[in-house]
Design a protein around this motif. Structure first.
Motif, PDB file in Angstrom:
ATOM      1  N   THR A   1      36.375  35.062  49.353  1.00 61.86           N
ATOM      2  CA  THR A   1      36.013  35.395  50.731  1.00 61.86           C
ATOM      3  C   THR A   1      36.960  36.415  51.354  1.00 61.86           C
ATOM      4  N   LYS A   2      38.150  36.549  50.783  1.00 58.35           N
ATOM      5  CA  LYS A   2      39.092  37.538  51.302  1.00 58.35           C
ATOM      6  C   LYS A   2      38.678  38.944  50.893  1.00 58.35           C
ATOM      7  N   GLU A   3      38.343  39.090  49.607  1.00 62.83           N
ATOM      8  CA  GLU A   3      37.925  40.396  49.100  1.00 62.83           C
ATOM      9  C   GLU A   3      36.421  40.616  49.243  1.00 62.83           C
ATOM     10  N   ASN A   4      35.698  39.563  49.659  1.00 69.26           N
ATOM     11  CA  ASN A   4      34.240  39.625  49.783  1.00 69.26           C
ATOM     12  C   ASN A   4      33.584  40.054  48.475  1.00 69.26           C
ATOM     13  N   LEU A   5      33.930  39.281  47.428  1.00 69.57           N
ATOM     14  CA  LEU A   5      33.384  39.555  46.098  1.00 69.57           C
ATOM     15  C   LEU A   5      32.899  38.260  45.455  1.00 69.57           C
ATOM     16  N   ILE A   6      31.832  38.368  44.680  1.00 72.34           N
ATOM     17  CA  ILE A   6      31.335  37.264  43.863  1.00 72.34           C
ATOM     18  C   ILE A   6      31.606  37.611  42.399  1.00 72.34           C
ATOM     19  N   PHE A   7      32.198  36.657  41.677  1.00 74.24           N
ATOM     20  CA  PHE A   7      32.440  36.844  40.248  1.00 74.24           C
ATOM     21  C   PHE A   7      31.502  35.918  39.481  1.00 74.24           C
TER      22      PHE A   7
ATOM     23  N   SER B   1      30.521  41.356  38.651  1.00 77.17           N
ATOM     24  CA  SER B   1      30.970  41.043  40.002  1.00 77.17           C
ATOM     25  C   SER B   1      30.127  41.863  40.964  1.00 77.17           C
ATOM     26  N   CYS B   2      29.985  41.369  42.178  1.00 81.77           N
ATOM     27  CA  CYS B   2      29.209  42.110  43.165  1.00 81.77           C
ATOM     28  C   CYS B   2      29.752  41.816  44.553  1.00 81.77           C
ATOM     29  N   PRO B   3      29.540  42.709  45.491  1.00 80.73           N
ATOM     30  CA  PRO B   3      30.084  42.528  46.845  1.00 80.73           C
ATOM     31  C   PRO B   3      29.271  41.542  47.676  1.00 80.73           C
ATOM     32  N   ILE B   4      29.909  41.032  48.717  1.00 83.59           N
ATOM     33  CA  ILE B   4      29.241  40.185  49.701  1.00 83.59           C
ATOM     34  C   ILE B   4      29.095  41.008  50.980  1.00 83.59           C
ATOM     35  N   GLY B   5      27.869  41.173  51.426  1.00 90.76           N
ATOM     36  CA  GLY B   5      27.622  41.922  52.650  1.00 90.76           C
ATOM     37  C   GLY B   5      27.813  41.046  53.874  1.00 90.76           C
ATOM     38  N   GLY B   6      28.355  41.641  54.943  1.00 92.61           N
ATOM     39  CA  GLY B   6      28.611  40.882  56.159  1.00 92.61           C
ATOM     40  C   GLY B   6      27.376  40.191  56.702  1.00 92.61           C
ATOM     41  N   LYS B   7      26.229  40.829  56.570  1.00 96.65           N
ATOM     42  CA  LYS B   7      24.976  40.276  57.074  1.00 96.65           C
ATOM     43  C   LYS B   7      24.573  39.010  56.326  1.00 96.65           C
ATOM     44  N   TYR B   8      25.010  38.898  55.052  1.00 95.05           N
ATOM     45  CA  TYR B   8      24.552  37.805  54.193  1.00 95.05           C
ATOM     46  C   TYR B   8      25.628  36.747  53.946  1.00 95.05           C
TER      47      TYR B   8
END
Length: 242
Positions: free
Chosen positions: A212-218, A224-231
């Motif tokens: 949640t700090k780097e806004n990444l999913i592994f 790996s992929c990013p986490i968008g603020g909207k989602y």
């Protein structure tokens, strides 16, 4: 049938949880039963040698470092579809919940309303899973002049790349199409897939860690992929982080 195990090292909390969960089962006429309640994880281990259960309410601490987590890991290894719910005052253990694909993480003191919402979600998920497992799920996509049929369980990740949509599969294969992500999202079973970014959909069973700090999913596959603020809020709701 949901066969529920409650393992909590505090006798008062164990009694309270058992009573609340039993009331929820009776109130909502759930197809569920409590098969074991204990303050000792060794009793859970012994029970599972000759009995089956598919819902586990666990204290992650148990006055011994990560022992509740160790039990959860054993459960996950032997039962990939078990519903593991951590109930704990130790919020720093949240990331461990992701590693065993916990269904929920409930901080103490947990209320009857929260427990009821969790049990209802489990019941709904269990019923949907039974329905889904009774028939193969296929996703038909148009690739140029041909139509390809994909087993949805083989999809790890879907991403939007320029004007194309790329579907990554478990065998490292890829399928490219021009379907919008919104269209593919509507065709996938929502209890298995989640939109985490405007350009990404992930298969929840492959999530290994959410940073949640780097806004990444592994993912387990190395992606790996990013986490968008909207989602982000909706994504983290699945793990009771907020």
């Amino acid at each position: 049938m949901l066969n529920i195990v409650i393992c909590e090292d505090d006798k008062i909390w164990l009694h309270s949880l058992t009573k609340i969960i039993q009331n929820i089962i009776e109130k909502n006429n759930l197809e569920a039963q409590i098969v074991l309640k204990s303050t000792n994880i060794e009793k859970v281990r012994e029970f599972l040698k000759n009995n089956s259960a598919n819902v586990f309410f666990l204290d992650i601490d148990f006055n011994a470092e990560k022992s509740g987590y160790a039990l959860a890991s054993e459960i996950r290894q032997s039962n990939v579809s078990a519903y593991i719910i951590f109930i704990t005052a130790y919020l720093e253990y949240l990331m461990l919940a992701f590693k065993v694909q916990a269904f929920d993480f409930l901080p103490k003191p947990v209320t009857s309303e929260i427990l009821e919402a969790t049990l209802m979600n489990i019941s709904e998920n269990y019923i949907n899973h039974k329905h889904l497992s009774s028939q193969p799920h296929k996703l038909n996509i148009k690739m140029g002049t041909s139509i390809s049929s994909i087993n949805t369980s083989d999809i790890v990740l879907i991403e939007k790349v320029a004007s194309k949509t790329v579907i990554h599969l478990v065998n490292n294969d890829q399928k490219a199409c021009r379907h919008p992500l919104e269209y593919l999202e509507s065709k996938l079973p929502s209890n298995h897939y989640i939109r985490c970014h405007r350009a990404f959909i992930v298969n929840k069973k492959f999530i290994e860690e959410i940073n949640t700090k780097e806004n990444l999913i592994f993912l387990e596959t190395g992606f790996s992929c990013p986490i968008g603020g909207k989602y982000k809020k909706n994504l983290l709701k699945h793990y009771s982080y907020i």
